[in-house]
Scaffold this motif. Structure first.
Motif, PDB file in Angstrom:
ATOM      1  N   PHE A  40       0.834  -1.211   0.000  1.00  0.00           N
ATOM      2  CA  PHE A  40       0.000   0.000   0.000  1.00  0.00           C
ATOM      3  C   PHE A  40       0.865   1.255   0.000  1.00  0.00           C
ATOM      4  CE2 PHE A  40      -1.465   3.402   2.826  1.00  0.00           C
ATOM      5  CZ  PHE A  40      -2.544   3.895   2.098  1.00  0.00           C
ATOM      6  N   LEU A  41       1.863   1.305   0.872  1.00  0.00           N
ATOM      7  CA  LEU A  41       2.702   2.503   0.972  1.00  0.00           C
ATOM      8  C   LEU A  41       3.494   2.719  -0.316  1.00  0.00           C
ATOM      9  CD1 LEU A  41       3.976   2.072   4.642  1.00  0.00           C
ATOM     10  CD2 LEU A  41       2.347   3.778   3.814  1.00  0.00           C
ATOM     11  N   ILE A  42       3.978   1.630  -0.913  1.00  0.00           N
ATOM     12  CA  ILE A  42       4.711   1.759  -2.176  1.00  0.00           C
ATOM     13  C   ILE A  42       3.781   2.244  -3.277  1.00  0.00           C
ATOM     14  CG2 ILE A  42       6.008   0.506  -3.942  1.00  0.00           C
ATOM     15  CD1 ILE A  42       6.936  -1.395  -1.695  1.00  0.00           C
ATOM     16  N   GLN A  43       2.569   1.673  -3.340  1.00  0.00           N
ATOM     17  CA  GLN A  43       1.608   2.089  -4.348  1.00  0.00           C
ATOM     18  C   GLN A  43       1.265   3.570  -4.204  1.00  0.00           C
ATOM     19  OE1 GLN A  43       0.434   0.831  -6.993  1.00  0.00           O
ATOM     20  NE2 GLN A  43      -1.567   1.758  -7.434  1.00  0.00           N
TER      21      GLN A  43
ATOM     22  N   GLY B 282      11.256  -1.559  -2.113  1.00  0.00           N
ATOM     23  CA  GLY B 282      10.557  -2.221  -1.012  1.00  0.00           C
ATOM     24  C   GLY B 282      11.038  -1.795   0.349  1.00  0.00           C
ATOM     25  N   ARG B 283      12.276  -1.348   0.459  1.00  0.00           N
ATOM     26  CA  ARG B 283      12.821  -0.948   1.763  1.00  0.00           C
ATOM     27  C   ARG B 283      12.655   0.544   2.045  1.00  0.00           C
ATOM     28  NH1 ARG B 283      18.615  -4.287   2.019  1.00  0.00           N
ATOM     29  NH2 ARG B 283      17.704  -6.377   1.882  1.00  0.00           N
ATOM     30  N   VAL B 284      12.834   1.357   1.024  1.00  0.00           N
ATOM     31  CA  VAL B 284      12.858   2.812   1.239  1.00  0.00           C
ATOM     32  C   VAL B 284      11.471   3.434   1.138  1.00  0.00           C
ATOM     33  CG1 VAL B 284      13.793   4.984   0.362  1.00  0.00           C
ATOM     34  CG2 VAL B 284      15.229   2.938   0.409  1.00  0.00           C
ATOM     35  N   TYR B 285      10.659   2.949   0.225  1.00  0.00           N
ATOM     36  CA  TYR B 285       9.369   3.583  -0.025  1.00  0.00           C
ATOM     37  C   TYR B 285       8.452   3.632   1.191  1.00  0.00           C
ATOM     38  CZ  TYR B 285       9.580   4.453  -5.046  1.00  0.00           C
ATOM     39  OH  TYR B 285       9.879   4.954  -6.273  1.00  0.00           O
ATOM     40  N   PRO B 286       8.317   2.533   1.962  1.00  0.00           N
ATOM     41  CA  PRO B 286       7.450   2.637   3.138  1.00  0.00           C
ATOM     42  C   PRO B 286       7.877   3.744   4.103  1.00  0.00           C
ATOM     43  CG  PRO B 286       7.878   0.338   2.639  1.00  0.00           C
ATOM     44  CD  PRO B 286       8.783   1.151   1.741  1.00  0.00           C
ATOM     45  N   ILE B 287       9.177   3.965   4.215  1.00  0.00           N
ATOM     46  CA  ILE B 287       9.665   5.042   5.087  1.00  0.00           C
ATOM     47  C   ILE B 287       9.285   6.396   4.501  1.00  0.00           C
ATOM     48  CG2 ILE B 287      11.722   6.115   6.075  1.00  0.00           C
ATOM     49  CD1 ILE B 287      13.061   3.340   5.954  1.00  0.00           C
TER      50      ILE B 287
END
Length: 467
Positions: free
Chosen positions: A57-60, A185-190
């Protein structure tokens, strides 16, 4: 009514839309967690990677956002509260439907890119058209989202624009060829979490500073050269409905852990983006007393100037810098996925598997060479058509969703009605705009309405023949 009241009512309407209209989307699509997603059946460790629904969701959200839910609503604020009405109705009944079906139809097709999804339901000719059209759209977005952030970063530092262009291109290249869970996948949620915190901070400051609860601004009609119909519906795109989203949804269709997660990931991300758009449209209305003052600020430095003026005023020097950095992150986190989407679209068209790195480089190297060349070209005239082309793309995706529903004997109106409306918007705009036929607004509106009615009639006649 004070600006804060408009914002509160609009945000509440978005939440209700997600909870209520989202149920209709589920009933129509019938997601089934017993049916494995492409992330489970086609895992390759590169593009097909199963990730938690919250991360997807956060990446989208960052994939689809760009600067659209900031710059578009600031420009749309020239229309006063009508901008908020369009954002709410567009997000719930058009953009959310568009994003949900573009994502879920890709899930059902093994995560294939947009041209294949459209071609399945609108025919081979449309598939071929979309292979070119959607690729041009994402490439334009990718290039613009290099030069735009580079200028903003250069303004904040003493580093030349070209240096930032090289740095951003280098990051885009890595994000395009590396496995999706290594960088994105690692940076986008942040980044997405920071973006949401920024939005909450700006909203809180709007109320604390008294801008939200003060007297209603003297908001009259928009400037005479900016007719609400159809310009409002082209200006505010990403905050209501945007075809670019459909090019990004297949990226997350390849990472979705189960089908029922599609509602929060695809429909929910559109609602969240609508909330961001509401906040920035309200900021534009609350901190400028009338459309003329806002238009003067935009004329002096574009929507970016409004961001630079509003953020420090509400959140102080440090908070203002953080807010501006958040706005810079938005285009960068859409630019990299735009190039990644372009790579996958080309790979699907040519049938080139992407598990091996050298196969990814085979597509990415010439793709970035073309992007680097375009970044040095003044394609301002071409970019003027982007807003219209973006909404045309969204319209085609809505018609795709309508065809899918009709073919399954399901209730197609949640897709066919907004598709008809957007057909009228796009046809009217290109007939009236100076970059189009430059006809009078009255004549253009009649022509746009006629195109929409004829398109709907053709769709219904085909539905009856297949029944």
């Amino acid at each position: 009514m004070p600006p804060g009241a408009y914002l509160a009512i609009s945000l509440a309407a978005l939440v209700c839309g997600y909870l209520l209209y989202g149920r209709l989307m589920v009933r129509l699509m019938r997601p089934d967690n017993a049916r494995p997603t492409p992330a489970c059946t086609m895992a390759d460790g590169v593009d097909y990677v199963k990730m938690p629904a919250k991360s997807v969701f956060l990446i989208q959200l960052l994939n689809i956002a760009g600067i659209g839910p900031v710059y578009g609503p600031i420009l749309g604020a020239l229309y006063g509260p009508w901008a908020l009405v369009w954002i709410v109705l567009g997000s719930i009944f058009a953009g959310g439907v568009h994003d949900y079906f573009s994502g879920m139809l890709s899930v059902r097709r093994g995560g294939l890119s947009l041209p294949d999804v459209v071609g399945d339901h609108l025919g081979t000719s449309m598939r071929r058209f979309m292979q070119v059209f959607s690729l041009v759209v994402v490439l334009l977005v990718g290039v613009v989202f290099v030069t735009g952030p580079a200028r903003l970063l250069s303004d904040m530092t003493t580093i030349p624009v070209m240096t930032w262009v090289v740095v951003i291109f280098a990051y885009y290249f890595l994000a395009t060829i590396l496995p999706i869970d290594v960088v994105i996948g690692r940076v986008y949620p942040i980044f997405a979490g920071s973006l949401l915190v920024m939005a909450v901070g700006l909203t809180a400051a709007l109320f604390v500073e008294g801008h939200a609860t003060g007297a209603p601004p003297a908001w009259t009609a928009p400037p005479a050269d900016l007719p609400m119909w159809p310009l409002l519906f082209i200006t505010i795109a990403c905050g209501a409905i945007s075809g670019f989203h459909a090019t990004q949804s297949p990226l997350m269709a390849r990472c979705l852990p189960d089908e029922r997660s599609g509602l929060p990931v695809f429909y929910g991300a559109m609602i969240a983006e609508g909330a961001l758009a509401l906040i920035w449209a309200t900021l534009g209305m609350a901190l400028y007393p009338d459309p003329a003052k806002l238009q003067a600020a935009i004329a002096a430095g574009g929507p970016g100037k409004v961001v630079n003026d509003v953020s420090p005023e509400l959140m102080g020097p440090v908070g203002g810098i953080l807010a501006i950095l958040g706005v810079i992150v938005l285009p960068i986190t859409s630019g990299d996925t735009a190039f990644r989407s372009a790579r996958l679209t080309i790979a699907d068209v040519l049938g080139i598997a992407q598990r091996e790195r050298h196969r990814r480089l085979l597509i990415a190297v010439p793709l970035f060479a073309l992007g680097a060349t375009l970044s040095q070209v003044n394609f301002e005239v071409i970019w003027r058509y982007f807003g219209w082309a973006n909404q045309v793309l969204a319209t085609l995706v809505l018609w795709t969703a309508a065809a899918f529903l009709a073919r399954g004997g399901m209730f197609h109106w949640p897709a066919s009605l907004p598709a008809s409306f957007m057909t009228a918007v796009c046809a009217t705009y290109i007939c009236h705009a100076r970059i189009g036929l430059n006809l009078s607004l009255a004549v253009s509106s009649w022509m746009g309405g006629a195109v929409a009615v004829l398109t709907l009639a053709l769709f219904l006649s085909r539905c009856r023949r297949k029944a």
